[in-house]
Design an enzyme around this catalytic site. Structure first.
Site, PDB file in Angstrom:
ATOM      1  CE1 TYR A  90      -3.950  -2.190   0.295  1.00  0.00           C
ATOM      2  CE2 TYR A  90      -2.688  -3.313   2.002  1.00  0.00           C
ATOM      3  CZ  TYR A  90      -3.771  -3.270   1.137  1.00  0.00           C
ATOM      4  OH  TYR A  90      -4.671  -4.318   1.119  1.00  0.00           O
ATOM      5  CE1 TYR A 468      -9.049  -3.078   5.231  1.00  0.00           C
ATOM      6  CE2 TYR A 468      -8.065  -3.984   3.257  1.00  0.00           C
ATOM      7  CZ  TYR A 468      -8.026  -3.773   4.620  1.00  0.00           C
ATOM      8  OH  TYR A 468      -6.968  -4.250   5.348  1.00  0.00           O
ATOM      9  NE  ARG A 469      -3.745  -1.197   4.646  1.00  0.00           N
ATOM     10  CZ  ARG A 469      -3.093  -2.087   5.402  1.00  0.00           C
ATOM     11  NH1 ARG A 469      -3.666  -3.223   5.726  1.00  0.00           N
ATOM     12  NH2 ARG A 469      -1.879  -1.829   5.835  1.00  0.00           N
TER      13      ARG A 469
END
Lengths: 522, 522
Positions: A90, A468-469
Site C-alpha cells: 500500500y 477498503y484500503r
C-alpha cells in the site's frame, strides 16, 4: 532537493531547527539514508512518478513531535508521519506528496501498559506486533494479540490503515480504544475517556463524551497519533477450525446466506473465508469458454470432471472448549442440510502453549503469533506486490460476480495476479484482496499492473463497491469513486483539513485529502 | 420572542421563509404549540434557566431540511434538530440554547429499507422503535430489533445520543452503519460506503474510505442526520437468562474479573449487570454506621443477619439453543469455584413467538419488543427524572467504590434517588445510571436535585470517571471534566464546529460545543 514550494534556504533552516530539537543524528538527509524510505514495492519504481523523500527525521517522544510540527508550520514543510513504515503493498514508507519529509516514529516504541485483567495495551507508534507479542510472552500474560500478516508492522500504523487479522479482534481499527494525537498546530489531544486526566477507562470505553473522534485519525492526515489503546483477547482454551465444501456453483448463495446469519448471530465471531477451487484454479481453454457465458450446469459439470468442489469455506472458533464445540457443531448442522456438502476438521490448538510449541506451530497468524511466514506469492525479491482490496456485499451473488469479473479482468490483463479469497474481516461485509506483482526494473510490466489496477477500481465502482484500503500512489483515483453528491465527501474532508491543519503540513494527499493550496478545486 | 441575537424583523422574515418552504401549517409559533417542546422533565421547570423554544418547524424531506438550513444561515437562526424529541431524563426536546427554533424531524418517518438477509434497516429520524418493530412484524421478517427502554424514541436519535439496550446489539451507536447528513451549509453528505452512488454495502461496512466520520454526528451538533443504517439481529432460537449470587462484599472482585474475561472472550456478548441487595437495599442506622468505615467482615455479617446475598449478577444469552446452553453452562462452571455462590435460572424464551405471546410476555426489552413498561420509579406524573450516567471501570474495586460513594452521596442529599445497577452496555466498560427525581412545581426540590447531580459529577471526575450521556442543562459542566491538556478536547470541538458550521446555526451548546460567537473563550 527541498520539498515542493519550500525554498532551499527555508529547508536548510528547518533542518537545522529539527537537528537542534532532535539531535543531528536523527535528521537524515544523505541519499543513502533517504533511499531507505522509498517504497520497496513501488509500481512507479525508477520513474518520475515514483514518490520520493527529501529528508527524514526521527523524534524520540511526544514533546519532540510537538516541536517538529511547530517548526514545520514555520517553514511550511510537508511532513509524512509513519509508524514503522511497513505498509507494503500500500505504499510502504513513501509519501503521497513527493519531496515530503518523513516523520519516522520508530524510536517511540514503548509499550506503556498492558492490562491482563482488562485485556488491553497502550502503545506508541513504533511498537511492532513482534514487540508487543514479546512483551506479553516475557511476562507470561495470558493474552492473545490479533496480528496481521506479516507481523513486523506497527500496531498503531496497522489500525490506522484499517488493517486486519483473523481472530475475533481482527478489525484492528475496531479494536482501537483511545488515542493521543499531536495536532498540526502542536496541540496535544486525548480522545475518548483520555480527555479526563488519568482516566482508568481510556482503554475500556471508546465513545467518550461528545463526538467520537478516533475515526478522524485513521486513513487520514488530520493529526499524528502518538499513543493508542488496543484491545487484546484473553488467551482462549482452544482454537478450532472447520472447512465446509459445496459442489455446485449456485451453492454460493446458500453458503453465504448461512454464513451471514451465523456471523450476525455471534455464533461465528472471527474471520471466515470463501475460496473456489474452480474459480481460483487453473484457467484452461474450457474454463475460458465457460467464463464468457457458461451456465451453472456447465460449470458444475466442469467442476465434477476435475473432481473439484466448487466452494470451500473455512471457519475458526476461539474460546472455551465446550463453547467452541457447540459453535462448531451448530455450523455443521446448519450446512448439513445442503445437498453434497462435505466437512473437514482442521487442527485444534490448545492453550497455554509453550515457547517451543509456538515456534513449531504452522498456523501462526490464527494463533496470534506474529511471523513473516506469509509473505504471499509475490515476495520481496521479485519486486513485491501491490494489493487491490475492495469491500464486497455479503451475498453469494456478489461473491460469484467478484470472482468471475475480476478473474476475467486479471486473466485478460496478462499480469500474473494472485486472486484472493473473500474474507470476512469486519462484522458484516466481505473483503476481497488480490495481489498484483510489481517489478524492480520492468517498467512495462509495472505499467500493465497499474492499468489493470485502475481498470479493476472502475469495475468495482460500477457495482458500487469501493476500496477498503489503497496504495499511496492511487489514493486520488480511489477517492474519486466516492463521489456521491458531486464530491461531498471530498469537500467535507477538505473543510476538516483546512480547520485542523491550515498550512497543510501533515501527509498531504493521504486518502485523497489535500490541503487547500494543493487542491485542484479549493 | 425571537432567538438570542436575532432581530424581530429577521426572525419574522425567517419564519415567512420557513413557511414558504414547508407550508405554514408546519411552522409553529403559538404559545400552546411551542410549549409542547418544553422538557417535560426539566430540572429548571418554571425558572429563568429553563430552556425554552422560540418556534418549531417540521420538514417532510431532505430537500426541505437543506432549504431550512440555508434560510437559517441567512438570518442566523439557531436551530435545534430533534428526531422525535423523546430524550427524557436528558433534556427531552428542549434546546441547550434557550430561544432556539426546534427543527422537528418527526414527519420524516419512513422505513426506507429492511434487509432480512443482511439484517439491517435504513431509516429516517422520525422512525420510532415502535414504527420499525411494527414494520418488521407486519412483514413477518425474522429479525430482532434492539430496543431501549422505553420504546417510543427515535432509532436515529437514540443511536446519536449513544443510547443503549440489552441484546448483543445494545450499543446503538456501535450498531449504526452509514449516515446521510445535511451539513450546516445545506450540503448533503453520505458517510461510509454511501459516498459511492447506490453502494450495496452502505449498511454493511462502517469504516468507509478515509476517515470514519459517523462519530462526528453523534452527541454533537456538526450536522443533521437524515438517514441512518442500523444493524438488526437475526431472530435467535432462544433467549435464556442466568442469575449468579455471591455472599460476601469482597466477592465483587472475582465476580467482575470473571465477567470481564467472559465478555472479552465473546462467551457473553449481551448486557449483564451487577446489583447489590445490600448496597441497593434499605439504609437502616446500622447500614449508615458501616457506610462510614465498616470493614468487609462487618459488612458480610450485616448481610448474613438479613439473609441477603451481597451481590447479584444477571446474564442473558441469545442464539441457537445448544450454543446458548454451552455458554450458560460455561458461565456457571467459571463461577462454581467461588465459595458460597448460588445460581438461578431465568425463563427461557423461544422464537418464533406469536403476536399474542409478544403481548403477554414480561421481559419485553430483553426480547426486542418496544414498550413503555419500564418507565422507572420516577414516573411522568411525579414530574419525571433526570439521569446521572457515568462510565465505570470493569473492576470489582470500582463497582464497590461506585456503590458506596454515590450511595452515600445520594443518601446525604436527602433526595429520593433510584440508584442503578452497574451494567455492561458496551464491549469493555460498565455504565452506572441513577435516576434523580424532578418536580413539576417544587423549585427547592429541583435545586437539591441539581446540587446532588453536580456534586456527583465532581465525585466521578475525582476518580477519572466521566459521563456517558448528559442532560442538556448540564452539558458544559460535564464537558468541563474532560479537561486534559488545558481543554484540548473542547478547543478541538470548537475548531471542527467553526469549520463545518461557521454561523453556528446547529444545536449551539450541545455536548459543550459552542459556535465561536457564543464561546466564552473563542
Amino acid at each position: 532537493m527541498s520539498p515542493p514550494g519550500v525554498s532551499e534556504q527555508d529547508f536548510s533552516a528547518a533542518l537545522r531547527a529539527f537537528a537542534t530539537t532532535l539531535g543531528a543524528e536523527w535528521v537524515f538527509t544523505s541519499a543513502t539514508d533517504v533511499a531507505l524510505y522509498r517504497d520497496a514495492y513501488s509500481p512507479f519504481r525508477g520513474e518520475t512518478d515514483e514518490r520520493v523523500v527529501s529528508a527524514a527525521i526521527a523524534p524520540d517522544n511526544v514533546e519532540q513531535v510537538r516541536e517538529v510540527v511547530r517548526i514545520a508550520n514555520r517553514y511550511r514543510i510537508p511532513l509524512y508521519p509513519i509508524s514503522t513504515g511497513k505498509n507494503l503493498a500500500y505504499g510502504g514508507s513513501a509519501p503521497v506528496l513527493s519531496g515530503s519529509v518523513v516523520l519516522d516514529l520508530k524510536r517511540m516504541n514503548r509499550v506503556l501498559e498492558v492490562s491482563e485483567r482488562n485485556a488491553y495495551a497502550l502503545v506508541e507508534p513504533g511498537v511492532s506486533y513482534f514487540d508487543l507479542y514479546r512483551h506479553i510472552q516475557e511476562r507470561g500474560l495470558r493474552l492473545m494479540l490479533d496480528v496481521p500478516s506479516p507481523g513486523w508492522g506497527s500496531v498503531i500504523g496497522n489500525a490506522l490503515e484499517h488493517g486486519v487479522g483473523l481472530s475475533p479482534l481482527r478489525d484492528h481499527f475496531g479494536a482501537a480504544c483511545g488515542m493521543e494525537v499531536v495536532l498540526a498546530d502542536g496541540g496535544l489531544l486525548r480522545t475518548g475517556m483520555g480527555a479526563i486526566d488519568a482516566s482508568p477507562t481510556w482503554q475500556q470505553y471508546k465513545h467518550g463524551f461528545g463526538p467520537y473522534l478516533d475515526g478522524l485519525f485513521a486513513q487520514s492526515n488530520l493529526g499524528i497519533v502518538t499513543k493508542m489503546g488496543i484491545w487484546l483477547l484473553p488467551e482462549p482454551e482452544v482454537v478450532r477450525g472447520l472447512r465446509v465444501s459445496l459442489p455446485r456453483m449456485n451453492d454460493v448463495v446458500a453458503l453465504v446466506d448461512i454464513m451471514a446469519q451465523l456471523a450476525y448471530s455471534g455464533v461465528v465471531d472471527s474471520q471466515f473465508q470463501i475460496r473456489s477451487p474452480v474459480l481460483h484454479g487453473a484457467r484452461d481453454p474450457e474454463f475460458e469458454t465457460l467464463a464468457t457465458g457458461g451456465n451453472a450446469d456447465q460449470w458444475d459439470a466442469y467442476a465434477r470432471r476435475r473432481g473439484l468442489a466448487f466452494w470451500d469455506a473455512t471457519f475458526t472458533f476461539y474460546g472455551p472448549e465446550h463453547v467452541v464445540d457447540a459453535r462448531w457443531t451448530h455450523v455443521v448442522e446448519r450446512y448439513a442440510k445442503l445437498d453434497g456438502v462435505r466437512f473437514a476438521d482442521a487442527p485444534t490448538y490448545r492453550f497455554p502453549m509453550s515457547g517451543e510449541q509456538r515456534e513449531r506451530v504452522q498456523d501462526k497468524q490464527l494463533l496470534g503469533i506474529p511471523s513473516l511466514q506469509d509473505f504471499g506469492r509475490a515476495a520481496v525479491d521479485t519486486g513485491g506486490h501491490m494489493d487491490f482490496s475492495i469491500v464486497v456485499p455479503m451475498t453469494g451473488e456478489a461473491v460469484l460476480d467478484a470472482l468471475v469479473t475480476f478473474g476475467r479482468a486479471f486473466a485478460q490483463s496478462g499480469v500474473d495476479i494472485g486472486m484472493g479469497a473473500l474474507t470476512c474481516f469486519h462484522p458484516r461485509a466481505l473483503t476481497f484482496i488480490s495481489s498484483l506483482p510489481v517489478s524492480r526494473d520492468d517498467r512495462e510490466a509495472n505499467q500493465r499492473t497499474r492499468d489493470v489496477y485502475l481498470h479493476c477500481v472502475a469495475l468495482a465502482a460500477q457495482r458500487g463497491w469501493g476500496q477498503y484500503r489503497v496504495h499511496a500512489a492511487f489514493m486520488d483515483a480511489a477517492a474519486a469513486t466516492y463521489g456521491f453528491g458531486g464530491g461531498a465527501l471530498t469537500r467535507f474532508h477538505g473543510a476538516l483539513k483546512d480547520a485542523v491543519d491550515p498550512n497543510g503540513i501533515l501527509a498531504a494527499g493521504r486518502y485523497g485529502i489535500w490541503p487547500r493550496h494543493l487542491r485542484r478545486d479549493p
